[in-house]
Write a protein that holds these residues in place. Structure first.
Motif, short mmCIF file in Angstrom:
data_model
loop_
_atom_site.label_atom_id
_atom_site.label_comp_id
_atom_site.label_asym_id
_atom_site.label_seq_id
_atom_site.Cartn_x
_atom_site.Cartn_y
_atom_site.Cartn_z
N LEU A 11 1.29 -1.22 0.03
CA LEU A 11 -0.05 -0.59 -0.21
C LEU A 11 0.75 0.99 0.56
N THR A 12 0.53 2.20 -0.92
CA THR A 12 0.94 3.69 -0.90
C THR A 12 0.34 4.80 -1.29
N SER A 13 1.10 5.84 -0.50
CA SER A 13 -0.53 7.33 0.17
C SER A 13 -1.11 7.53 -1.87
N ASP A 14 -0.02 7.55 -2.76
CA ASP A 14 -1.15 7.70 -3.78
C ASP A 14 -2.10 6.77 -4.67
N MET A 15 -2.27 5.71 -3.58
CA MET A 15 -3.73 4.58 -4.51
C MET A 15 -4.65 5.40 -3.60
N ARG A 16 -6.00 4.39 -4.57
CA ARG A 16 -6.94 5.00 -3.43
C ARG A 16 -8.46 3.28 -3.41
N PHE A 17 -9.20 3.73 -2.83
CA PHE A 17 -10.23 2.07 -2.74
C PHE A 17 -11.55 2.72 -3.03
N VAL A 18 -11.79 2.13 -3.83
CA VAL A 18 -13.45 1.53 -4.06
C VAL A 18 -14.21 0.97 -3.31
N ASP A 19 -15.45 0.83 -2.63
CA ASP A 19 -16.09 0.01 -1.98
C ASP A 19 -17.06 -0.44 -2.98
N ILE A 20 -16.56 -1.96 -3.02
CA ILE A 20 -17.45 -2.73 -3.95
C ILE A 20 -18.50 -3.40 -3.23
N THR A 21 -18.85 -3.18 -2.00
CA THR A 21 -19.98 -3.79 -1.12
C THR A 21 -21.36 -4.13 -2.07
N GLY B 231 -21.90 -4.89 -4.84
CA GLY B 231 -21.63 -5.62 -5.90
C GLY B 231 -21.26 -4.38 -7.27
N VAL B 232 -21.90 -3.02 -6.90
CA VAL B 232 -21.30 -1.90 -7.76
C VAL B 232 -20.16 -1.04 -7.35
N ASP B 233 -19.69 0.18 -8.52
CA ASP B 233 -18.52 1.04 -7.73
C ASP B 233 -19.65 1.87 -7.11
N GLY B 234 -19.03 2.27 -5.84
CA GLY B 234 -19.81 2.76 -5.42
C GLY B 234 -18.51 3.84 -4.72
N ARG B 235 -18.79 4.63 -3.09
CA ARG B 235 -17.88 5.35 -3.01
C ARG B 235 -15.98 5.21 -2.98
N VAL B 236 -15.52 6.00 -3.90
CA VAL B 236 -14.24 6.33 -4.35
C VAL B 236 -13.57 6.92 -2.91
#
Length: 122
Positions: free
Chosen positions: A75-85, A87-92
């Motif tokens: 993990l590095t600070s330039d990455m991002r997370f996408v909530d897929i709980t 089944g669809v792309d949610g919160r980025v």
């Protein structure tokens, strides 16, 4: 003894990293590529405060949160997370601090923010 409670890892996220567009006219038009999919994480929103700021005349509202997951050394600070709980792309969520180790590399904790413009959306 583990530093993470299994029950708190209740969201599925995707981890992505940026790839810059290196063409002559590609400034600012890079893409995101998958680093890891279907990662169980705990996402806890930070309690409300004055989370609005003015950037170049545009009011930006941030939504800070704390994300915990099993330890991941890449993990590095330039990455991002996408909530897929669901089944669809949610919160980025953009990583703004961390990662910090929990325990003896039992887990990782990061601070993230997602953005929205404040005001009337009509």
């Amino acid at each position: 003894m583990s530093g993470l409670a299994r029950g708190e890892l209740d969201r599925l996220i995707r981890i992505e990293r940026p790839i810059a567009d290196e063409s002559f006219d590609g400034a600012g038009s890079g893409t995101w590529v998958l680093v890891e999919d279907n990662v169980w994480a705990g996402i806890k929103d930070v309690l409300p405060s004055r989370a609005e700021r003015l950037a170049d005349g545009i009011t930006i509202a941030t939504r800070p949160a704390r994300v915990r997951m099993d330890y991941r050394p890449h993990l590095t600070s330039d990455m991002r997370f996408v909530d897929i709980t669901d089944g669809v792309d949610g919160r980025v969520m953009q990583i703004v601090a961390g990662p910090a180790d929990i325990g003896r590399r039992d887990g990782s904790e990061l601070m993230v923010e997602d953005y929205s413009t404040a005001g009337n959306h009509a």
